[in-house]
Design a protein around this motif. Sequence first.
Motif, PDB file in Angstrom:
ATOM      1  N   TRP A 251       0.972  -1.292   0.576  1.00  0.00           N
ATOM      2  CA  TRP A 251      -0.070   0.001   0.134  1.00  0.00           C
ATOM      3  C   TRP A 251       0.770   1.446   0.025  1.00  0.00           C
ATOM      4  CZ3 TRP A 251      -4.625  -0.506  -1.209  1.00  0.00           C
ATOM      5  CH2 TRP A 251      -5.963  -1.814  -0.656  1.00  0.00           C
ATOM      6  N   PHE A 252       0.338   1.932  -1.270  1.00  0.00           N
ATOM      7  CA  PHE A 252       1.180   3.641  -0.764  1.00  0.00           C
ATOM      8  C   PHE A 252      -0.050   4.862  -1.180  1.00  0.00           C
ATOM      9  CE2 PHE A 252       2.275   7.604  -3.450  1.00  0.00           C
ATOM     10  CZ  PHE A 252       2.987   7.610  -2.634  1.00  0.00           C
ATOM     11  N   HIS A 253      -0.009   5.438  -0.060  1.00  0.00           N
ATOM     12  CA  HIS A 253      -1.041   6.898   0.647  1.00  0.00           C
ATOM     13  C   HIS A 253      -0.749   7.690  -0.350  1.00  0.00           C
ATOM     14  CE1 HIS A 253      -3.448   5.185   4.027  1.00  0.00           C
ATOM     15  NE2 HIS A 253      -2.081   4.648   4.129  1.00  0.00           N
ATOM     16  N   SER A 254      -0.956   8.115  -0.955  1.00  0.00           N
ATOM     17  CA  SER A 254      -0.560   9.615  -2.033  1.00  0.00           C
ATOM     18  C   SER A 254      -1.367  10.404  -1.786  1.00  0.00           C
ATOM     19  CB  SER A 254      -1.420   8.719  -3.369  1.00  0.00           C
ATOM     20  OG  SER A 254      -2.825   8.148  -3.618  1.00  0.00           O
ATOM     21  N   SER A 255      -2.208   9.942  -0.889  1.00  0.00           N
ATOM     22  CA  SER A 255      -2.534  11.292  -0.490  1.00  0.00           C
ATOM     23  C   SER A 255      -3.090  10.515   1.422  1.00  0.00           C
ATOM     24  CB  SER A 255      -3.734  12.205  -0.921  1.00  0.00           C
ATOM     25  OG  SER A 255      -4.925  11.432  -1.082  1.00  0.00           O
ATOM     26  N   ASP A 256      -3.147  12.108   2.206  1.00  0.00           N
ATOM     27  CA  ASP A 256      -4.041  11.098   3.727  1.00  0.00           C
ATOM     28  C   ASP A 256      -5.021  10.178   3.019  1.00  0.00           C
ATOM     29  OD1 ASP A 256      -2.153  12.280   5.218  1.00  0.00           O
ATOM     30  OD2 ASP A 256      -2.559  14.429   5.927  1.00  0.00           O
TER      31      ASP A 256
ATOM     32  N   ASP B 255      -7.734   2.602  -2.887  1.00  0.00           N
ATOM     33  CA  ASP B 255      -8.716   2.942  -1.423  1.00  0.00           C
ATOM     34  C   ASP B 255      -8.704   4.293  -1.278  1.00  0.00           C
ATOM     35  OD1 ASP B 255     -10.218   1.613   0.646  1.00  0.00           O
ATOM     36  OD2 ASP B 255      -8.502   1.075   1.122  1.00  0.00           O
ATOM     37  N   THR B 256     -10.469   4.494  -1.050  1.00  0.00           N
ATOM     38  CA  THR B 256     -10.534   5.789   0.000  1.00  0.00           C
ATOM     39  C   THR B 256     -10.852   5.722   1.115  1.00  0.00           C
ATOM     40  OG1 THR B 256     -11.927   7.018  -2.318  1.00  0.00           O
ATOM     41  CG2 THR B 256     -11.749   8.416  -0.118  1.00  0.00           C
ATOM     42  N   LEU B 257     -10.143   6.227   1.957  1.00  0.00           N
ATOM     43  CA  LEU B 257     -10.053   5.115   3.595  1.00  0.00           C
ATOM     44  C   LEU B 257     -11.812   5.481   3.943  1.00  0.00           C
ATOM     45  CD1 LEU B 257      -6.757   5.960   4.790  1.00  0.00           C
ATOM     46  CD2 LEU B 257      -7.792   4.261   3.860  1.00  0.00           C
TER      47      LEU B 257
ATOM     48  N   ARG C 134      -5.347   5.697   0.074  1.00  0.00           N
ATOM     49  CA  ARG C 134      -4.536   4.428  -0.603  1.00  0.00           C
ATOM     50  C   ARG C 134      -4.116   4.098  -1.458  1.00  0.00           C
ATOM     51  NH1 ARG C 134      -4.882  -0.566   3.672  1.00  0.00           N
ATOM     52  NH2 ARG C 134      -6.854  -1.191   3.121  1.00  0.00           N
ATOM     53  N   ARG C 135      -3.411   3.778  -1.981  1.00  0.00           N
ATOM     54  CA  ARG C 135      -3.226   2.705  -3.569  1.00  0.00           C
ATOM     55  C   ARG C 135      -2.777   1.506  -3.281  1.00  0.00           C
ATOM     56  NH1 ARG C 135      -4.311   6.492  -8.359  1.00  0.00           N
ATOM     57  NH2 ARG C 135      -4.387   8.843  -7.417  1.00  0.00           N
ATOM     58  N   GLY C 136      -3.785  -0.224  -3.511  1.00  0.00           N
ATOM     59  CA  GLY C 136      -2.707  -1.444  -3.821  1.00  0.00           C
ATOM     60  C   GLY C 136      -2.525  -1.465  -4.576  1.00  0.00           C
TER      61      GLY C 136
END
Length: 162
Positions: free
Chosen positions: A61-66, A83-85, A69-71
Amino acid sequence: MTAFHTGGCQCGAVRYRVEGDLDYPHLCHCRMCQKAAGNYFMPLGFAPGRALTVTRGEPGWFHSSDPVRRGFCRDCGTPLFFDTLQSDGMAVTLGSLDHPEAVPPVSNDGIETRVSFHALLGGLPGKQVDRDDLPGGLQSIASTNHQHPDHDTEIWPVEKRI
């Protein structure tokens, strides 16, 4: 009978299943999606609620913004999830589906950063590639293919069978 979609990464380390239809399949042209896909846009479709199940492996996972996150597959790098948290569900990349043609996009989003020549892409000439630049041409690719097939497998890669 319930509709479902399966998909996964290029190497087969991560596989997933979506129960039911994917909502709002679209092409996102925002700059973050361009960078995440390494492409001019990223095709996404939303799997609501708990419709999405990872059936093999664990994505990175990488958080592209707060809030997002992108899997992706840690082994081959294939982008898989958006994934919009705070959302109830998660989007999958339509190109990672085993049958991407089953989910055509209905919209272009983030058009404010769409590449200026996007409208010209459909008018470009098409050709079949013979790959005569490779020793053995396309046959050398086909005979050494390490890509996971477009369906679930019990064991992958085949070399791991006992």
